[in-house]
Every structure is written in structure tokens, then in C-alpha cells.
Scaffold this active site. Sequence first.
Site, mmCIF file in Angstrom:
data_model
loop_
_atom_site.group_PDB
_atom_site.id
_atom_site.type_symbol
_atom_site.label_atom_id
_atom_site.label_comp_id
_atom_site.label_asym_id
_atom_site.label_seq_id
_atom_site.Cartn_x
_atom_site.Cartn_y
_atom_site.Cartn_z
ATOM 1 C CB ALA A 234 -1.307 4.329 -6.135
ATOM 2 C CG HIS B 123 -14.221 5.481 -16.582
ATOM 3 N ND1 HIS B 123 -13.542 4.735 -15.578
ATOM 4 C CD2 HIS B 123 -13.991 6.926 -16.040
ATOM 5 C CE1 HIS B 123 -12.876 5.443 -14.672
ATOM 6 N NE2 HIS B 123 -13.174 6.735 -14.784
ATOM 7 C CG LEU B 124 -19.513 7.484 -22.142
ATOM 8 C CD1 LEU B 124 -20.905 7.343 -21.747
ATOM 9 C CD2 LEU B 124 -19.295 9.014 -22.973
ATOM 10 C CG ASP C 7 -1.992 1.104 1.072
ATOM 11 O OD1 ASP C 7 -3.031 0.480 0.591
ATOM 12 O OD2 ASP C 7 -1.831 2.061 1.385
ATOM 13 C CG ASN D 83 -5.659 6.647 -2.298
ATOM 14 O OD1 ASN D 83 -5.328 5.499 -1.608
ATOM 15 N ND2 ASN D 83 -5.304 6.766 -3.240
ATOM 16 C CE1 TYR E 28 -8.779 11.795 -9.561
ATOM 17 C CE2 TYR E 28 -9.838 13.044 -11.176
ATOM 18 C CZ TYR E 28 -9.020 12.070 -10.799
ATOM 19 O OH TYR E 28 -7.984 11.619 -11.765
ATOM 20 N NE ARG F 147 -15.801 15.191 -19.002
ATOM 21 C CZ ARG F 147 -16.697 16.194 -18.399
ATOM 22 N NH1 ARG F 147 -16.933 16.948 -19.445
ATOM 23 N NH2 ARG F 147 -17.628 16.148 -17.471
ATOM 24 C CG PHE G 253 -24.603 10.365 -15.918
ATOM 25 C CD1 PHE G 253 -25.700 9.616 -15.906
ATOM 26 C CD2 PHE G 253 -23.322 9.845 -15.742
ATOM 27 C CE1 PHE G 253 -25.582 8.181 -15.171
ATOM 28 C CE2 PHE G 253 -23.020 8.599 -15.183
ATOM 29 C CZ PHE G 253 -24.451 7.768 -14.871
HETATM 30 N N1 UDP Z 1 -21.426 9.326 -18.434
HETATM 31 C C1 UDP Z 1 -22.504 9.272 -18.910
HETATM 32 N N2 UDP Z 1 -23.037 8.042 -18.546
HETATM 33 C C2 UDP Z 1 -22.225 7.056 -17.907
HETATM 34 C C3 UDP Z 1 -20.994 7.285 -17.562
HETATM 35 C C4 UDP Z 1 -20.326 8.905 -17.780
HETATM 36 O O1 UDP Z 1 -23.063 10.205 -19.445
HETATM 37 O O2 UDP Z 1 -22.986 5.893 -17.610
HETATM 38 C C5 UDP Z 1 -20.581 10.936 -18.868
HETATM 39 C C6 UDP Z 1 -20.094 11.542 -17.731
HETATM 40 O O3 UDP Z 1 -21.172 12.303 -17.069
HETATM 41 C C7 UDP Z 1 -18.968 12.443 -18.326
HETATM 42 C C8 UDP Z 1 -18.572 11.649 -19.557
HETATM 43 O O4 UDP Z 1 -19.675 10.641 -19.594
HETATM 44 O O5 UDP Z 1 -19.696 13.673 -18.871
HETATM 45 C C9 UDP Z 1 -17.198 10.789 -19.172
HETATM 46 O O6 UDP Z 1 -17.146 10.364 -18.001
HETATM 47 P P1 UDP Z 1 -16.317 9.444 -17.504
HETATM 48 O O7 UDP Z 1 -16.795 8.984 -16.023
HETATM 49 O O8 UDP Z 1 -16.015 8.427 -18.459
HETATM 50 O O9 UDP Z 1 -15.122 10.044 -17.221
HETATM 51 P P2 UDP Z 1 -14.533 11.620 -16.395
HETATM 52 O O10 UDP Z 1 -15.006 12.603 -17.455
HETATM 53 O O11 UDP Z 1 -15.583 11.375 -15.057
HETATM 54 O O12 UDP Z 1 -13.413 11.491 -16.219
#
Ligand code: UDP
Length: 329
Positions: free
Chosen positions: A74, A187-188, A51, A92, A141, A219, A206
Site C-alpha cells: 500500500a 509509467h513508461l 486505510d 504514507n 520515494y 531499467r 525523459f
Molecule cells: N520514462 C520516460 N517517459 C515517460 C515515462 C517514463 O522516458 O513518459 C522513463 C523514466 O524516466 C525511466 C523509465 O522510463 O527512465 C521507467 O520509468 P517508470 O516511471 O516506468 O518507472 P520507474 O523507473 O520510475 O520505477
Amino acid sequence: MKILVVGGAGYIGSVTVEQLLAAGHQVVVYDNLLKGHRESVPEAATFVEGDMGDAAALDKLFGQHTFDAVMHFAALSLVGESVTQPDKYFKNNVSNGLVLLDAMGRAGIKKFVFSSTAAVYGEPTEWPIHEDFPHNPTNPYGESKLAFEKVLKWYENAYGLRYATLRYFNAAGATGCCGEDHDPETHLIPLILQVAQGKRDAISMFGDDYPTPDGTCVRDYIHVVDLADAHVRALSILGERSGTFNLGNGTGFSVKQVVEAARKVTGHPIPAKVAPRRAGDPAVLVASSARIREQLGWEPKYPDVETIIADAWRWHQAHPQGYHASAHV
Ligand code: UDP
């Protein structure tokens, strides 16, 4: 060089380990396997389970090996989770990170590569985002990463630490061996691919009321191979100086556009439905990577979002249960 890769059994860490080995470096991976996968660590790397917050274990490791540099992958990295559990993120990503830096200090290691994030910028009002834009994270974060970036600056000032901070935009894609396998997956792109694999019925998008052309978040998706390449290059500056670099392609894709690209790549209809906004999500994050292109000669080899999705798709098809029950090949 001999490199310690902390968090080297995780998604981006494991791809970087592959590239470090290919470039002729010796690699020790140190990972607690809470998120990482032992199977993602190549035979050619030495693996040590431990760890980042365990000072005694780190002192022992630094007594056994003489490292030229440390790379730190990490961290916890889920925006939504960080909003509901900020304590976990500061413990963390800041406290445990300090344990690592201080153990490096005791061992006299001065070179450090740090995984940071576009989340340090918060809600920028202009794009593409340059490194010196204001830093106003909208979630714990990003705040925890920004705090650690500041620590690095003052450790350089006081102790001569040399660091390369790499602010990732949205990592995606895979190599033949290493891919994205999180539990739970948030993640998307991997979630979209789960729909194509028949593991879920639809993807939830979302929010569709953001101030973007189609209302969904935009993004900058970057291939994990291009990200890893930047880490290997970053080692070259650390003899002389520190640096902070954005890592993205400079092109934004909306959630709807990513879903559409995945439909093309997979041939699956991928049903999508609109869901409420996710807390802490900025509307648009698109990088200027001019600095790293100029200073490190970095250039993305796989900037095309369909290629990024196709590589991820290939890995998910070859590993339908993720790393579970598969060995590194
Ligand atoms: N997102 C979404 N549906 C999901 C997961 C993510 O619409 O089930 C969207 C999220 O709101 C963001 C983009 O996809 O706008 C990328 O999100 P991800 O979690 O992949 O990466 P992050 O931008 O948080 O690092």
C-alpha cells in the site's frame, strides 16, 4: 495460510492475490481504493475497504480474522511526485506503515512481506546490483522505502518480526484479469501503449544524455506474474528467518529499446520525442537476482521484454478504459 494483503486492489497486489488464491491460501484484501480498483479483487477474496493509517480499523480487522501473515503493497511509488511532495511519501510509506506494523504487533502477527524498490540503491556505479551494494536513494520515494526497511530490521531484533523485503525493479505486464491502471499514469510501458491506442500522440523520452549506450535510461523490466510468484515463495522462509531480495530479470532495456519493442508488439509506429530529464531518475538500474534464485528457487518465467509488453498490450486492449466499468472475471 490466511493472508492479509494490504493494498491488494492495486496493480502488483491484485496479481499476487490471484496467485495466493491459486496456491490455496485464504485472502483478505484491505485497501483504501485511492489507487486500487475494487474490480481487480477476485470474488474468492474477502474485501475490506480501509486505510493503512487507521489503527482502529486495523485492530477491528485483526479481531475478526486470525492471519498467519501480512503482505504490504500500500505504498505511494512515483519517483517524480516524491521529489515535489516528500511529506506525502514519508507520511504514507513510513508513518502509516508503522501503524500497520504496530497493529500486527498487538495482534501477535509475526510474518510480513514488504514491497521495496530498486530506488533504495540510488545511482549505483556497478551492475548488476547486489543486495549489499550501498544504499543512497536519489529521491524521497527510495528514501521512504529504505527507512521502512530499517524499521523492519529493528522490529525483528526487538519483537521477533520475520520479514521478506522484495526490492522490485520495473514491474510491467499483466494477467488476463489484472493489469496496470493508474490515474494519472506515469509509467513508461502503459504510456507507450496509450500512444498505440491513439490516446496520446507521442511518448516523451525523459532525457537522452544519460551515460548509457543510447543516452536514455536503462531499467530492468520484470513481469508482474514473476513478481507475484516471489511473494508466494517468500512466505515459506518466514517461519525461520527474514530476508531481503532483489527482484529483476538481470537484463537492462533502455527507454528507446522499450519503445522499439512496443512498436514490434503493437504494429503501431509510436512516435517518440526527447523531453528533459525527470528529477530523481538514476541512469541505470539492473538487478542481480542471484540471491532469490538460490534461496527461494525463484526463476522468471517471462523474462522477455516483448512478452511483457505483449501481455500488457492484451490487457489494455481488453480494458480500453482501464478497470472503469469492467468487473473482475
Ligand atoms: N520514462 C520516460 N517517459 C515517460 C515515462 C517514463 O522516458 O513518459 C522513463 C523514466 O524516466 C525511466 C523509465 O522510463 O527512465 C521507467 O520509468 P517508470 O516511471 O516506468 O518507472 P520507474 O523507473 O520510475 O520505477
